[in-house]
Design a protein around this motif. Structure first.
Motif, PDB file in Angstrom:
ATOM      1  N   GLY A   1       0.808  -1.210   0.000  1.00 21.96           N
ATOM      2  CA  GLY A   1       0.000   0.000   0.000  1.00 21.96           C
ATOM      3  C   GLY A   1       0.841   1.261   0.000  1.00 21.96           C
TER       4      GLY A   1
ATOM      5  N   TYR B   1      -3.415  -4.668  -0.401  1.00 17.91           N
ATOM      6  CA  TYR B   1      -3.651  -4.043   0.901  1.00 17.91           C
ATOM      7  C   TYR B   1      -3.735  -2.537   0.699  1.00 17.91           C
ATOM      8  CZ  TYR B   1      -2.584  -1.834   5.380  1.00 17.91           C
ATOM      9  OH  TYR B   1      -2.609  -1.011   6.482  1.00 17.91           O
ATOM     10  N   SER B   2      -4.809  -1.933   1.205  1.00 15.00           N
ATOM     11  CA  SER B   2      -4.977  -0.489   1.148  1.00 15.00           C
ATOM     12  C   SER B   2      -4.899  -0.004  -0.301  1.00 15.00           C
ATOM     13  CB  SER B   2      -3.928   0.186   2.043  1.00 15.00           C
ATOM     14  OG  SER B   2      -4.209   1.559   2.231  1.00 15.00           O
ATOM     15  N   LYS B   3      -4.032   0.969  -0.596  1.00 19.02           N
ATOM     16  CA  LYS B   3      -3.941   1.485  -1.967  1.00 19.02           C
ATOM     17  C   LYS B   3      -3.492   0.412  -2.951  1.00 19.02           C
ATOM     18  CE  LYS B   3      -1.722   5.042  -4.820  1.00 19.02           C
ATOM     19  NZ  LYS B   3      -0.781   4.157  -5.543  1.00 19.02           N
TER      20      LYS B   3
ATOM     21  N   GLY C   1      -9.004  -3.794   3.087  1.00 21.94           N
ATOM     22  CA  GLY C   1      -9.017  -2.375   3.447  1.00 21.94           C
ATOM     23  C   GLY C   1      -8.724  -1.464   2.281  1.00 21.94           C
TER      24      GLY C   1
ATOM     25  N   SER D   1     -10.718   8.017  -0.539  1.00 26.75           N
ATOM     26  CA  SER D   1     -10.844   8.357   0.882  1.00 26.75           C
ATOM     27  C   SER D   1     -10.863   9.870   1.042  1.00 26.75           C
ATOM     28  CB  SER D   1      -9.675   7.784   1.690  1.00 26.75           C
ATOM     29  OG  SER D   1      -9.728   8.250   3.036  1.00 26.75           O
TER      30      SER D   1
ATOM     31  N   GLN E   1      -8.627   4.974   8.161  1.00 25.82           N
ATOM     32  CA  GLN E   1      -8.131   5.380   6.858  1.00 25.82           C
ATOM     33  C   GLN E   1      -9.180   5.252   5.754  1.00 25.82           C
ATOM     34  OE1 GLN E   1      -4.262   6.274   6.128  1.00 25.82           O
ATOM     35  NE2 GLN E   1      -5.300   7.065   7.931  1.00 25.82           N
ATOM     36  N   VAL E   2     -10.071   4.275   5.889  1.00 21.96           N
ATOM     37  CA  VAL E   2     -11.053   4.000   4.842  1.00 21.96           C
ATOM     38  C   VAL E   2     -12.435   3.839   5.472  1.00 21.96           C
ATOM     39  CG1 VAL E   2     -11.702   2.460   2.946  1.00 21.96           C
ATOM     40  CG2 VAL E   2      -9.278   2.807   3.503  1.00 21.96           C
TER      41      VAL E   2
ATOM     42  N   HIS F   1      -6.920   0.063  10.461  1.00 22.64           N
ATOM     43  CA  HIS F   1      -6.313  -0.126   9.141  1.00 22.64           C
ATOM     44  C   HIS F   1      -4.918  -0.739   9.223  1.00 22.64           C
ATOM     45  CE1 HIS F   1      -6.286   0.763   4.830  1.00 22.64           C
ATOM     46  NE2 HIS F   1      -5.031   1.187   4.944  1.00 22.64           N
TER      47      HIS F   1
END
Length: 382
Positions: A111, A176-178, A204, A210, A296-297, A317
């Motif tokens: 991410g 994961y994430s971004k 996530g 976001s 974060q999200v 997150h």
């Protein structure tokens, strides 16, 4: 690292600047967070397929097996949220002993800030080491932590089309994430390489962006390109621009995702007890949109349209996927002191996803389907 130690870590100051802690304010209780059903899908997107109950069976079985010698076993029911309207089990829980993991190449994409030369930034690092040791092919693609989704999609393409690739391999991609955003961009930008992708799993992921990216982008624009370059590659600097809500929403509207890929979503939200100190301010900012967020999200932004929803995780997150406790204990400290069993979650998700793909593949090869395929190929109606 104590607060005094932060002066010796530029990366820690970057985290502090983007997600500085806030004072005491209202946090909802657990019963408040689970009083409402899932958010409705954004029009005109398809809703998620709810398989939370089936996955819970798989996860809890794996957790119980991992805690055989534990002196303080964790309560599985406290780790995954139940919301009103949760679908009943479909009977799709996966036998972990019969998981199809060796049949797939697992590709994990990092991410934001994930390429920073800092220990434990790799999502699910311990689980990856254990799976590799057992013979499962797991590759980590460390994309530009400060770069745009387009930049990182090219890096993913280079990794999947490089000398490590094999003809006809089946790939399960984990973002994961971004990293989720970067994977979706890759699927659209490189359709030839995307043909080998059987499934995408989001942990996530800010699929629709976001709101935090708005202020973060303003802050980031004032940083010189070489800031923290001894820790993180500058890249193209588009990390937060790629996460702006209007950017992601427009991208999703203009780019249909490949239909041959199965999509799975894992989202998170939590209470103050399990929220890292460094995510408190960002949690409050997101609470104006949705109190069910992971710092974060927001929950409403975390689902790939039409995906299979596996779990709503009771964690923040960071604790969902990365082990920051040893690196920034002050920022990652949580009132409960609990560490989410993220490696059990990762292994359970992979087992469930590959099991679901195997079931789907077997169903496609039934005699009835084979007959239908032959008839269609010959131009003969069934």
């Amino acid at each position: 690292m104590t607060m005094g130690d932060a002066s010796r870590s530029p990366l820690a100051w970057l985290l502090l600047s983007i997600a500085f802690t806030s004072g005491c304010a209202h946090f909802p209780e657990a019963q408040d967070l689970q009083s409402e059903a899932l958010p409705q899908p954004r029009p005109p997107y398809a809703p998620v397929r709810d398989e939370r109950e089936d996955f819970r069976t798989t996860f809890c079985a794996r957790l119980a097996a991992s805690q055989t010698n534990s002196s303080a076993p964790q309560d599985c029911d406290a780790l995954l949220w139940r919301l009103p309207g949760e679908s009943t089990a479909h009977g799709h829980a996966v036998d972990l002993m019969a998981a199809q993991l060796p049949s797939y190449r697992i590709v994990v994409v990092t991410g934001a800030l994930g390429d920073c030369r800092w220990k434990d930034m790799l999502p699910f690092g311990q689980a990856i080491d254990r799976l590799v040791a057992s013979g499962v092919r797991v590759d980590a693609v460390v994309v530009g932590g400060r770069s745009s989704a387009e930049h990182n999609a090219r890096q993913i393409a280079e990794a999947l089309g490089g000398p490590q690739s094999t003809t006809g391999e089946r790939v399960v991609m984990v973002g994961y994430s971004k990293g989720t955003v970067d994977i979706l961009e890759f699927l659209v930008m490189y359709p030839d390489l995307a043909r080998n992708v059987a499934a995408v799993v989001s942990f996530g992921g800010p699929v629709f962006g976001s709101p935090l990216a708005v202020d973060a982008e303003r802050f980031y624009q004032h940083l010189p390109a070489n800031a923290f370059s001894e820790f993180c590659e500058p890249g193209d600097g588009g990390v937060f621009t790629s996460l702006l809500p209007h950017v992601r929403q427009q991208w999703m509207a203009e780019h249909p995702l490949p239909q041959h890929v199965r999509y799975f979503s894992v989202a998170a939200f939590t209470t103050r007890d399990h929220l890292s100190r460094g995510l408190r301010r960002s949690w409050h900012e997101l609470a104006a949109v949705d109190e069910r967020n992971d710092g974060q999200v927001a929950l409403q932004d975390a689902f790939i349209p039409g995906s299979t929803l596996l779990a709503l995780v009771n964690s923040d997150h960071w604790d969902l996927a990365i082990a920051l406790d040893a690196q920034v204990p002050y920022l990652s400290s949580r009132p409960s002191g609990r560490r989410f069993p993220r490696d059990v979650l990762f292994e359970s998700v992979l087992a469930y996803v590959t099991g679901a793909l195997a079931v789907e593949s077997n169903a496609a090869r039934t005699p009835a389907n084979d007959s239908a395929a032959r008839s269609l190929a010959a131009g003969v109606p069934n």
